[in-house]
Scaffold this motif. Structure first.
Motif, PDB file in Angstrom:
ATOM      1  N   UNK A 128       0.651  -1.224  -0.050  1.00  0.00           N
ATOM      2  CA  UNK A 128      -0.003  -0.097   0.064  1.00  0.00           C
ATOM      3  C   UNK A 128       0.865   1.324  -0.074  1.00  0.00           C
ATOM      4  N   UNK A 129       2.132   1.216   0.555  1.00  0.00           N
ATOM      5  CA  UNK A 129       2.938   2.402   0.739  1.00  0.00           C
ATOM      6  C   UNK A 129       3.322   2.585  -0.913  1.00  0.00           C
ATOM      7  N   UNK A 130       4.052   1.490  -1.309  1.00  0.00           N
ATOM      8  CA  UNK A 130       4.152   1.613  -2.892  1.00  0.00           C
ATOM      9  C   UNK A 130       3.241   2.411  -3.889  1.00  0.00           C
ATOM     10  N   UNK A 131       1.969   1.648  -3.503  1.00  0.00           N
ATOM     11  CA  UNK A 131       1.049   2.222  -4.379  1.00  0.00           C
ATOM     12  C   UNK A 131       0.611   3.830  -4.304  1.00  0.00           C
ATOM     13  N   UNK A 132       0.756   3.912  -2.825  1.00  0.00           N
ATOM     14  CA  UNK A 132       0.543   5.490  -2.511  1.00  0.00           C
ATOM     15  C   UNK A 132       1.622   6.335  -3.089  1.00  0.00           C
ATOM     16  N   UNK A 195      -3.173  -7.368  -8.581  1.00  0.00           N
ATOM     17  CA  UNK A 195      -4.274  -6.925  -7.719  1.00  0.00           C
ATOM     18  C   UNK A 195      -3.853  -5.617  -7.215  1.00  0.00           C
ATOM     19  N   UNK A 196      -2.847  -5.221  -6.938  1.00  0.00           N
ATOM     20  CA  UNK A 196      -2.446  -3.914  -6.344  1.00  0.00           C
ATOM     21  C   UNK A 196      -2.086  -2.931  -7.159  1.00  0.00           C
ATOM     22  N   UNK A 197      -1.934  -3.424  -8.505  1.00  0.00           N
ATOM     23  CA  UNK A 197      -1.496  -2.459  -9.662  1.00  0.00           C
ATOM     24  C   UNK A 197       0.052  -1.879  -9.484  1.00  0.00           C
ATOM     25  N   UNK A 198       0.975  -2.858  -9.090  1.00  0.00           N
ATOM     26  CA  UNK A 198       2.135  -2.558  -8.696  1.00  0.00           C
ATOM     27  C   UNK A 198       2.933  -2.911 -10.140  1.00  0.00           C
ATOM     28  N   UNK A 199       3.580  -1.994 -10.767  1.00  0.00           N
ATOM     29  CA  UNK A 199       4.467  -2.373 -11.956  1.00  0.00           C
ATOM     30  C   UNK A 199       5.648  -3.206 -11.571  1.00  0.00           C
ATOM     31  N   UNK A 200       5.715  -4.380 -12.129  1.00  0.00           N
ATOM     32  CA  UNK A 200       6.929  -5.351 -11.765  1.00  0.00           C
ATOM     33  C   UNK A 200       8.203  -4.817 -12.014  1.00  0.00           C
ATOM     34  N   UNK A 201       8.219  -4.017 -13.298  1.00  0.00           N
ATOM     35  CA  UNK A 201       9.421  -3.680 -13.793  1.00  0.00           C
ATOM     36  C   UNK A 201      10.318  -2.805 -13.095  1.00  0.00           C
TER      37      UNK A 201
END
Length: 237
Positions: A128-132, A195-201
């Motif tokens: 959630x911190x990365x997405x924020x 699910x969390x829309x975090x870019x793997x790259x």
């Protein structure tokens, strides 16, 4: 050892007896309720200063150092530019819960998340911190658009900034505190990233705890960094 309130450097002999030690206090900031931050550059400088101090304390014996290890706060995250190394966010502490309301929407997935990661659904962890950061820090969003973004556990940022090779990597203990790491495959989980829309790259490659992470440079010495771990995991040793 990079901890919440101090950075420490210790040198041990082959019997595990400490030969030199140094401590540098670091600041913790609370901009508003549920927010806990630290300055990424201050943490880097504190580690370098502590390292230089123990090398000076050892004198000629400093040349006998054969290997280094790094232990860090596990659930804290940072975003940075993988080209310049510049931090694009503060260190968002493991204590920070700014995105807990956003994370609550994933409650129906809590059981599956626990089965994959071994963790409960909590804003204490990194996802959630990365997405924020992606949603609220323009510099982070721009770096992602331009393919320059690196983000992940604090350990990864410190490895990148402290090694001569600017190594991009993360160890299992730190990766496992993000809500994005699969405890069976021992790698980032594609389903949770989606699910969390975090870019793997933007995430660092997962490597073993013992690994060739590059070389620390201090006072003209190049010391192989061969182990990275979380602070609680490393405390026993």
């Amino acid at each position: 050892d990079q901890g919440g309130h101090a950075s420490r450097a210790l040198v041990f002999d082959a019997q595990g007896v400490a030969q030199a030690r140094s401590l540098r206090e670091v600041q913790v900031h609370h901009p508003q309720a549920d927010w806990v931050e630290q300055d990424p550059d201050d943490l880097v400088v504190s580690l370098l200063d502590a390292t230089r101090e123990v090398l000076h304390e050892l004198g000629a014996r400093a040349a006998q150092i054969v290997s280094a290890g790094l232990a860090t706060q596990r659930s804290s995250i940072v975003c940075w530019d993988r080209v310049t190394g510049q931090a694009l966010s503060p260190v968002i502490s493991w204590q920070d819960r700014r995105a807990h309301e956003w994370l609550a929407r994933f409650a129906p997935h809590a059981e599956a998340i626990h089965a994959t990661t071994g963790l409960m659904l909590s804003a204490h962890y990194g996802a959630s911190k990365l997405r924020w950061c992606l949603d609220h820090l323009p510099a982070v969003a721009q770096a992602e658009t331009e393919g320059r973004l690196a983000f992940g556990p604090l350990a990864s940022f410190l490895i990148f900034r402290l090694t001569a090779e600017h190594t991009l990597a993360v160890d299992p203990a730190n990766a496992a505190r993000t809500l994005l790491w699969n405890i069976k495959s021992l790698d980032w989980d594609e389903g949770l990233l989606h699910l969390f829309s975090i870019p793997a790259r933007a995430l660092p490659p997962c490597v073993p705890t013992r690994h060739n992470f590059g070389h620390l440079e201090a006072d003209g010495q190049r010391i192989p960094l061969s182990v990275v771990n979380g602070d609680q995991s490393a405390a026993l040793f």
